[in-house]
Design a protein around this motif. Structure first.
Motif, mmCIF file in Angstrom:
data_model
loop_
_atom_site.group_PDB
_atom_site.id
_atom_site.type_symbol
_atom_site.label_atom_id
_atom_site.label_comp_id
_atom_site.label_asym_id
_atom_site.label_seq_id
_atom_site.Cartn_x
_atom_site.Cartn_y
_atom_site.Cartn_z
ATOM 1 N N SER A 46 0.814 -1.221 0.000
ATOM 2 C CA SER A 46 0.000 0.000 0.000
ATOM 3 C C SER A 46 0.846 1.269 0.000
ATOM 4 O O SER A 46 0.317 2.368 0.107
ATOM 5 C CB SER A 46 -0.946 0.012 1.205
ATOM 6 N N VAL A 47 2.175 1.126 -0.123
ATOM 7 C CA VAL A 47 3.115 2.254 -0.152
ATOM 8 C C VAL A 47 2.931 3.111 1.106
ATOM 9 O O VAL A 47 2.322 4.179 1.074
ATOM 10 C CB VAL A 47 2.958 3.113 -1.429
ATOM 11 N N LEU A 48 3.448 2.614 2.199
ATOM 12 C CA LEU A 48 3.273 3.271 3.491
ATOM 13 C C LEU A 48 4.088 4.551 3.591
ATOM 14 O O LEU A 48 5.185 4.653 3.045
ATOM 15 C CB LEU A 48 3.725 2.323 4.612
ATOM 16 N N ASN A 49 3.514 5.528 4.323
ATOM 17 C CA ASN A 49 4.316 6.713 4.636
ATOM 18 C C ASN A 49 5.171 6.409 5.870
ATOM 19 O O ASN A 49 5.072 5.327 6.466
ATOM 20 C CB ASN A 49 3.430 7.949 4.853
ATOM 21 N N GLU A 50 5.989 7.375 6.271
ATOM 22 C CA GLU A 50 6.944 7.116 7.356
ATOM 23 C C GLU A 50 6.237 6.765 8.667
ATOM 24 O O GLU A 50 6.659 5.851 9.382
ATOM 25 C CB GLU A 50 7.825 8.350 7.558
ATOM 26 N N ARG A 51 5.160 7.448 8.981
ATOM 27 C CA ARG A 51 4.424 7.179 10.222
ATOM 28 C C ARG A 51 3.799 5.779 10.194
ATOM 29 O O ARG A 51 3.859 5.045 11.187
ATOM 30 C CB ARG A 51 3.329 8.247 10.406
ATOM 31 N N GLU A 52 3.201 5.420 9.065
ATOM 32 C CA GLU A 52 2.587 4.093 8.937
ATOM 33 C C GLU A 52 3.645 2.992 9.037
ATOM 34 O O GLU A 52 3.402 1.929 9.617
ATOM 35 C CB GLU A 52 1.830 3.988 7.608
ATOM 36 N N GLU A 171 3.488 4.693 -7.285
ATOM 37 C CA GLU A 171 4.720 5.098 -6.607
ATOM 38 C C GLU A 171 5.517 3.856 -6.231
ATOM 39 O O GLU A 171 5.034 3.008 -5.484
ATOM 40 C CB GLU A 171 4.377 5.884 -5.338
ATOM 41 N N GLY A 172 6.708 3.728 -6.773
ATOM 42 C CA GLY A 172 7.537 2.569 -6.462
ATOM 43 C C GLY A 172 7.838 2.502 -4.972
ATOM 44 O O GLY A 172 8.074 3.532 -4.334
ATOM 45 N N ALA A 173 7.792 1.324 -4.396
ATOM 46 C CA ALA A 173 8.003 1.179 -2.950
ATOM 47 C C ALA A 173 8.950 0.022 -2.667
ATOM 48 O O ALA A 173 9.472 -0.608 -3.584
ATOM 49 C CB ALA A 173 6.671 0.960 -2.246
ATOM 50 N N ASP A 174 9.137 -0.235 -1.393
ATOM 51 C CA ASP A 174 10.068 -1.272 -0.945
ATOM 52 C C ASP A 174 9.756 -2.611 -1.612
ATOM 53 O O ASP A 174 8.640 -3.123 -1.479
ATOM 54 C CB ASP A 174 9.957 -1.434 0.573
ATOM 55 N N PRO A 175 10.741 -3.207 -2.306
ATOM 56 C CA PRO A 175 10.477 -4.441 -3.055
ATOM 57 C C PRO A 175 10.420 -5.705 -2.209
ATOM 58 O O PRO A 175 10.181 -6.784 -2.733
ATOM 59 C CB PRO A 175 11.660 -4.502 -4.033
ATOM 60 N N TRP A 176 10.639 -5.592 -0.894
ATOM 61 C CA TRP A 176 10.649 -6.801 -0.070
ATOM 62 C C TRP A 176 9.270 -7.158 0.491
ATOM 63 O O TRP A 176 9.123 -8.130 1.218
ATOM 64 C CB TRP A 176 11.667 -6.683 1.061
#
Length: 198
Positions: A46-52, A171-176
């Motif tokens: 879900s492409v988390l923001n820093e707080r999430e 938005e590209g996000a963490d691939p793990w």
């Protein structure tokens, strides 16, 4: 003499019961830890923001530590079929999971450079998972669905995460995220299999 024998029998029974309790706890740890790791991986889609991400991290950390304990029960119950591929693959998985479990909280709450340890640990765990899944298929060990999840965690999980977050979420996000989801849910299946006594 009879009381001594009775005491020895009771002692042996207590030790056996203790081992059984530890194994049951380890199997439950495997299931719960796998679920937490799998759900944490899905959340990354879900492409988390820093707080999430800060909220999610304790769940992922707990999941990896529970998996470390859960791997013990699987090894104890299943190591009899381990062959030349399964043995090193399992231990790569175990070492990678331990390094991941230790590195993630350090990276989150301490020096960020520890995140390299998380990535290396996860990569080692996923390579071990791939080899172990192949060994399960070759040895005809069930559940095969868990074996396939382990096999696909790295080669399918990474591109799936990149493609989904880039083209669906924009938005590209963490691939793990994908590897964590595949890996975690594989251990839910394996733990459930052990719990049923299969």
């Amino acid at each position: 003499m009879a009381p001594d024998r009775d005491e020895q029998a009771q002692t042996r029974h207590s030790e056996t019961a203790g081992i059984g309790r530890w194994q049951r706890a380890s199997i439950l740890s495997e299931i719960v830890g796998g679920a937490l790791v799998g759900l944490s991986g899905l959340a990354l889609f879900s492409v988390l923001n820093e707080r999430e991400f800060e909220i999610l991290t304790p769940f992922a950390v707990t999941g990896f530590f529970l998996l470390v304990f859960g791997l013990w029960a699987y090894y104890k119950r299943e190591h009899n079929w381990f062959g030349r591929l399964a043995k090193p693959a399992f231990w790569a998985m175990a070492v990678g999971t331990v390094v991941t479990a230790i590195s993630l909280p350090i990276a989150e709450y301490g020096p960020g450079v520890a995140f390299i340890g998380f990535l290396l640990g996860l990569l080692v765990a996923m390579l071990g998972a791939l080899g172990f899944g192949v060994a399960m298929i070759r040895a005809d060990v069930t559940p095969r669905s868990a074996a396939w999840l382990l096999i696909l965690a790295l080669p399918v999980g990474v591109p799936l995460t990149i493609a989904f977050t880039t083209y669906v979420m924009g938005e590209g996000a963490d691939p793990w995220g994908g590897p964590m989801a595949f890996y975690g849910f594989a251990w839910v299946l394996l733990g459930s299999h052990l719990r049923r006594g299969k």
